[in-house]
Scaffold this motif. Structure first.
Motif, PDB file in Angstrom:
ATOM      1  N   GLN A 129       0.829  -1.237   0.000  1.00 23.06           N
ATOM      2  CA  GLN A 129       0.000   0.000   0.000  1.00 23.06           C
ATOM      3  C   GLN A 129       0.849   1.268   0.000  1.00 23.06           C
ATOM      4  OE1 GLN A 129      -2.348  -1.548  -0.796  1.00 23.06           O
ATOM      5  NE2 GLN A 129      -2.658  -3.294   0.538  1.00 23.06           N
ATOM      6  N   SER A 130       1.822   1.386   0.919  1.00 20.41           N
ATOM      7  CA  SER A 130       2.687   2.567   0.955  1.00 20.41           C
ATOM      8  C   SER A 130       3.914   2.205   1.791  1.00 20.41           C
ATOM      9  CB  SER A 130       1.940   3.733   1.601  1.00 20.41           C
ATOM     10  OG  SER A 130       2.822   4.831   1.791  1.00 20.41           O
ATOM     11  N   PHE A 131       4.987   2.968   1.576  1.00 18.14           N
ATOM     12  CA  PHE A 131       6.174   2.785   2.428  1.00 18.14           C
ATOM     13  C   PHE A 131       6.289   3.909   3.449  1.00 18.14           C
ATOM     14  CE2 PHE A 131       7.311   0.318  -1.379  1.00 18.14           C
ATOM     15  CZ  PHE A 131       7.734  -0.870  -0.802  1.00 18.14           C
ATOM     16  N   ASP A 132       5.215   4.681   3.602  1.00 20.08           N
ATOM     17  CA  ASP A 132       5.241   5.858   4.458  1.00 20.08           C
ATOM     18  C   ASP A 132       4.417   5.565   5.720  1.00 20.08           C
ATOM     19  OD1 ASP A 132       4.318   8.270   5.632  1.00 20.08           O
ATOM     20  OD2 ASP A 132       4.618   9.375   3.752  1.00 20.08           O
ATOM     21  N   ASP A 133       5.064   5.659   6.879  1.00 18.45           N
ATOM     22  CA  ASP A 133       4.393   5.292   8.134  1.00 18.45           C
ATOM     23  C   ASP A 133       3.114   6.081   8.388  1.00 18.45           C
ATOM     24  OD1 ASP A 133       5.836   3.130   9.286  1.00 18.45           O
ATOM     25  OD2 ASP A 133       7.510   4.497   9.642  1.00 18.45           O
ATOM     26  N   ASP A 134       3.162   7.398   8.082  1.00 21.92           N
ATOM     27  CA  ASP A 134       1.958   8.212   8.321  1.00 21.92           C
ATOM     28  C   ASP A 134       0.792   7.722   7.472  1.00 21.92           C
ATOM     29  OD1 ASP A 134       3.189   9.798  10.138  1.00 21.92           O
ATOM     30  OD2 ASP A 134       3.754  11.351   8.676  1.00 21.92           O
ATOM     31  N   LYS A 135       1.106   7.385   6.216  1.00 22.78           N
ATOM     32  CA  LYS A 135       0.037   6.931   5.312  1.00 22.78           C
ATOM     33  C   LYS A 135      -0.478   5.563   5.757  1.00 22.78           C
ATOM     34  CE  LYS A 135       0.443  10.519   2.669  1.00 22.78           C
ATOM     35  NZ  LYS A 135       0.571  11.490   3.783  1.00 22.78           N
ATOM     36  N   LEU A 136       0.426   4.711   6.170  1.00 24.96           N
ATOM     37  CA  LEU A 136       0.002   3.370   6.607  1.00 24.96           C
ATOM     38  C   LEU A 136      -0.916   3.485   7.826  1.00 24.96           C
ATOM     39  CD1 LEU A 136       3.350   1.455   6.037  1.00 24.96           C
ATOM     40  CD2 LEU A 136       1.204   1.127   4.777  1.00 24.96           C
ATOM     41  N   ARG A 137      -0.582   4.440   8.696  1.00 25.49           N
ATOM     42  CA  ARG A 137      -1.430   4.669   9.870  1.00 25.49           C
ATOM     43  C   ARG A 137      -2.797   5.183   9.424  1.00 25.49           C
ATOM     44  NH1 ARG A 137       1.951   8.067  12.496  1.00 25.49           N
ATOM     45  NH2 ARG A 137       3.576   6.478  12.557  1.00 25.49           N
ATOM     46  N   ALA A 138      -2.791   6.148   8.497  1.00 25.96           N
ATOM     47  CA  ALA A 138      -4.063   6.714   8.030  1.00 25.96           C
ATOM     48  C   ALA A 138      -4.935   5.644   7.376  1.00 25.96           C
ATOM     49  CB  ALA A 138      -3.799   7.850   7.044  1.00 25.96           C
ATOM     50  N   GLY A 140      -5.040   2.629   8.384  1.00 24.32           N
ATOM     51  CA  GLY A 140      -5.399   1.630   9.392  1.00 24.32           C
ATOM     52  C   GLY A 140      -4.699   0.295   9.197  1.00 24.32           C
ATOM     53  N   ARG A 141      -3.523   0.323   8.548  1.00 21.52           N
ATOM     54  CA  ARG A 141      -2.814  -0.940   8.285  1.00 21.52           C
ATOM     55  C   ARG A 141      -2.201  -1.482   9.575  1.00 21.52           C
ATOM     56  NH1 ARG A 141      -3.871  -3.704   3.893  1.00 21.52           N
ATOM     57  NH2 ARG A 141      -1.750  -4.511   3.814  1.00 21.52           N
ATOM     58  N   ILE A 142      -2.022  -2.806   9.610  1.00 25.79           N
ATOM     59  CA  ILE A 142      -1.461  -3.422  10.812  1.00 25.79           C
ATOM     60  C   ILE A 142       0.062  -3.396  10.789  1.00 25.79           C
ATOM     61  CG2 ILE A 142      -3.432  -4.961  11.202  1.00 25.79           C
ATOM     62  CD1 ILE A 142      -1.606  -7.220   9.964  1.00 25.79           C
ATOM     63  N   HIS A 143       0.656  -2.867   9.713  1.00 27.63           N
ATOM     64  CA  HIS A 143       2.116  -2.869   9.594  1.00 27.63           C
ATOM     65  C   HIS A 143       2.641  -1.468   9.317  1.00 27.63           C
ATOM     66  CE1 HIS A 143       1.911  -2.399   5.184  1.00 27.63           C
ATOM     67  NE2 HIS A 143       0.810  -3.096   5.304  1.00 27.63           N
ATOM     68  N   GLY A 144       3.923  -1.263   9.618  1.00 28.35           N
ATOM     69  CA  GLY A 144       4.589  -0.008   9.291  1.00 28.35           C
ATOM     70  C   GLY A 144       5.494  -0.196   8.088  1.00 28.35           C
ATOM     71  N   SER A 145       6.280   0.856   7.785  1.00 31.15           N
ATOM     72  CA  SER A 145       7.122   0.809   6.591  1.00 31.15           C
ATOM     73  C   SER A 145       8.258  -0.209   6.752  1.00 31.15           C
ATOM     74  CB  SER A 145       7.689   2.193   6.300  1.00 31.15           C
ATOM     75  OG  SER A 145       8.496   2.615   7.363  1.00 31.15           O
ATOM     76  N   VAL A 146       8.725  -0.391   7.987  1.00 25.45           N
ATOM     77  CA  VAL A 146       9.814  -1.362   8.196  1.00 25.45           C
ATOM     78  C   VAL A 146       9.356  -2.761   7.789  1.00 25.45           C
ATOM     79  CG1 VAL A 146      11.254  -2.483   9.947  1.00 25.45           C
ATOM     80  CG2 VAL A 146      10.934   0.004   9.997  1.00 25.45           C
ATOM     81  N   GLU A 147       8.154  -3.133   8.231  1.00 27.98           N
ATOM     82  CA  GLU A 147       7.614  -4.464   7.867  1.00 27.98           C
ATOM     83  C   GLU A 147       7.367  -4.556   6.361  1.00 27.98           C
ATOM     84  OE1 GLU A 147       6.352  -2.679  10.351  1.00 27.98           O
ATOM     85  OE2 GLU A 147       6.552  -3.934  12.152  1.00 27.98           O
ATOM     86  N   ALA A 148       6.928  -3.435   5.767  1.00 28.57           N
ATOM     87  CA  ALA A 148       6.671  -3.436   4.328  1.00 28.57           C
ATOM     88  C   ALA A 148       7.966  -3.747   3.570  1.00 28.57           C
ATOM     89  CB  ALA A 148       6.099  -2.095   3.885  1.00 28.57           C
ATOM     90  N   ARG A 149       9.038  -3.067   3.960  1.00 28.65           N
ATOM     91  CA  ARG A 149      10.337  -3.299   3.308  1.00 28.65           C
ATOM     92  C   ARG A 149      10.834  -4.719   3.560  1.00 28.65           C
ATOM     93  NH1 ARG A 149      12.799   1.976   2.249  1.00 28.65           N
ATOM     94  NH2 ARG A 149      11.264   3.445   2.989  1.00 28.65           N
ATOM     95  N   ARG A 150      10.691  -5.140   4.816  1.00 25.62           N
ATOM     96  CA  ARG A 150      11.165  -6.473   5.170  1.00 25.62           C
ATOM     97  C   ARG A 150      10.439  -7.544   4.345  1.00 25.62           C
ATOM     98  NH1 ARG A 150      10.802  -6.678  11.247  1.00 25.62           N
ATOM     99  NH2 ARG A 150      12.502  -5.167  11.327  1.00 25.62           N
TER     100      ARG A 150
END
Ligand SMILES: C[S@@+](CC[C@H](N)C(=O)[O-])C[C@H]1O[C@@H](n2cnc3c(N)ncnc32)[C@H](O)[C@@H]1O
Ligand code: SF4
Length: 382
Positions: A129-138, A140-150
């Motif tokens: 969805q996005s690699f940007d933590d603020d956007k992931l929060r907006a 409502g995703r259960i993951h942040g950018s670190v998990e996305a990259r990982r």
């Protein structure tokens, strides 16, 4: 009467309906898993469901399997292994069948990916969805950018050389630069395929009840065109509204939908489309996972069934095939719709006069204008 000279390729869709949490923009048949997921029970239900469908497709080889959701990566690799073995025992899967599993970055690690690979999954589709933590929060995703990259890194490390990343743009408060930055980061992981969706606010979602502030139409349009250019420069060819691939790495399963191929659908709420000698049937399964668990494989597990009328067939064919950047070969219409292309001569000519398509005996293709106003184009065939 419909006339089919050959049956279309056959795919299998499997729906796994649970997620850790329901995302506020999502209108898929997905349900928050409260407590443990009844994996074993659900897989048995899926296989009963498949058995009930088998007489509809006796002997036909299957070219692709798509495990979608929901969040299929919540299932243990051992469960996916049992599921795929069960499918293989009941259906002739082509040796080189594309077998995709959808994964959420908040639910995976390297071992899990290795396990899916060993079970026979050969393509991953990761919901970044996005690699940007603020956007992931907006979102409502259960993951942040670190998990996305990982997750993107782990896919390759676990032996998947064929994987897709799902991204969305037009996110709450997103700038054009932020959208491009997501795309560049995604390209950096060298996926074979990228699906890039514009965020839409769907009825019956939290976002619909409480709409977030989204970028305006001009900004979204600029995101779309610059994303396309960025992907083209990196060697990803757009072949459908939201799909980009390295040449030859297009998703075979989705292409089969868009080219009006056949598919079985097993699992809660799954849809199927099956061609027989002289008709096309749509079939869907009941939606609620609890009910599905109880009734799968019996007549009560069928949500409904409908033979498509000639009008339905024309509309549905065009709704799918005109999403493709290259449209379709003209003879394919007779092959898949069972009708001569002449039945839509009127709307075809109208669309041509309005600059929405080009067509001749070889192909029917939307123009850039037709792609921009796809809804108007498809309406002409309704
Ligand atoms: C069924 S989801 C599968 C992936 C997995 N459940 C996840 O979200 O990580 C398929 C994709 O559809 C896209 N999608 C879902 N809802 C959307 C919406 N309202 N607007 C645009 N794209 C959407 C997302 O990119 C999502 O990854
Ligand atoms: S994880 Fe995917 S399927 Fe589940 S709610 Fe979120 S977007 Fe929908």
């Amino acid at each position: 009467m419909l006339i089919f000279t050959a049956l279309p390729p056959l795919s299998l869709y499997v729906h796994l309906p649970w997620c850790v949490r329901k995302c506020p923009y999502c209108d898929f048949n997905s349900h928050e898993a409260r407590g443990e997921i009844p994996e074993q029970e659900y897989i048995e239900a899926l296989l009963r469901d498949l058995e009930q469908d088998l007489p509809r497709v006796w002997g036909r080889p299957v070219q692709s399997v798509f495990l979608g959701g929901g969040t299929p990566s919540l299932f243990a690799p051992a469960s996916i292994d049992r599921l795929l073995s069960g499918i293989r025992a009941r259906l002739p899967l082509n040796q080189d069948a594309e077998i995709t599993l959808e994964a959420n970055p908040g639910t995976v690690d390297m071992d899990r990916f290795r396990g899916f690979r060993a079970a026979g999954v050969n393509r991953l589709s990761i919901g970044i969805q996005s690699f940007d933590d603020d956007k992931l929060r907006a979102l409502g995703r259960i993951h942040g950018s670190v998990e996305a990259r990982r997750a993107a890194e782990a896919a390759r490390a676990a032996g998947f050389d064929n994987f897709n990343l799902d991204l969305m743009f037009g996110l709450p408060q997103q700038t054009v630069e932020q959208a491009l930055s997501d795309i560049r980061t995604a390209i950096g992981f060298a996926p074979t395929h990228l699906s890039v969706y514009q965020l839409t606010v769907e009825p019956n979602t939290l976002f619909h009840a409480r709409p977030p502030a989204l970028p305006d139409d001009d900004a979204t349009w600029e995101m779309q065109t610059r994303v396309q250019a960025e992907l083209a420069a990196a060697g990803y060819r757009q072949y459908e509204v939201s799909a980009y691939a390295r040449p030859g790495d297009e998703c075979r399963h989705n292409l089969n939908y868009w080219l009006f191929g056949d598919y079985l659908g097993i699992g809660a709420g799954a849809h199927a489309k099956i061609t027989d000698r002289n008709s096309i049937t749509r079939l869907w399964k009941i939606k609620q996972p609890k009910e599905y668990l109880r009734h799968a494989g019996t007549p009560a597990g069928i949500g409904g069934e409908q033979k498509l009328s000639r009008d339905d067939i024309v509309t549905e064919f065009m709704m799918n095939a005109l999403r493709l950047v290259n449209g379709f070969p003209s003879p394919l219409f007779q092959e898949r719709a069972g009708l001569p292309l002449a039945v839509c001569e009127k709307p075809l000519s109208l669309a041509e006069n309005r600059g929405l398509i080009e067509w001749n005996a070889q192909m029917v293709r939307p123009t850039p204008q037709g792609r921009q106003f796809l809804n108007n184009l498809v309406e002409l065939f309704a």
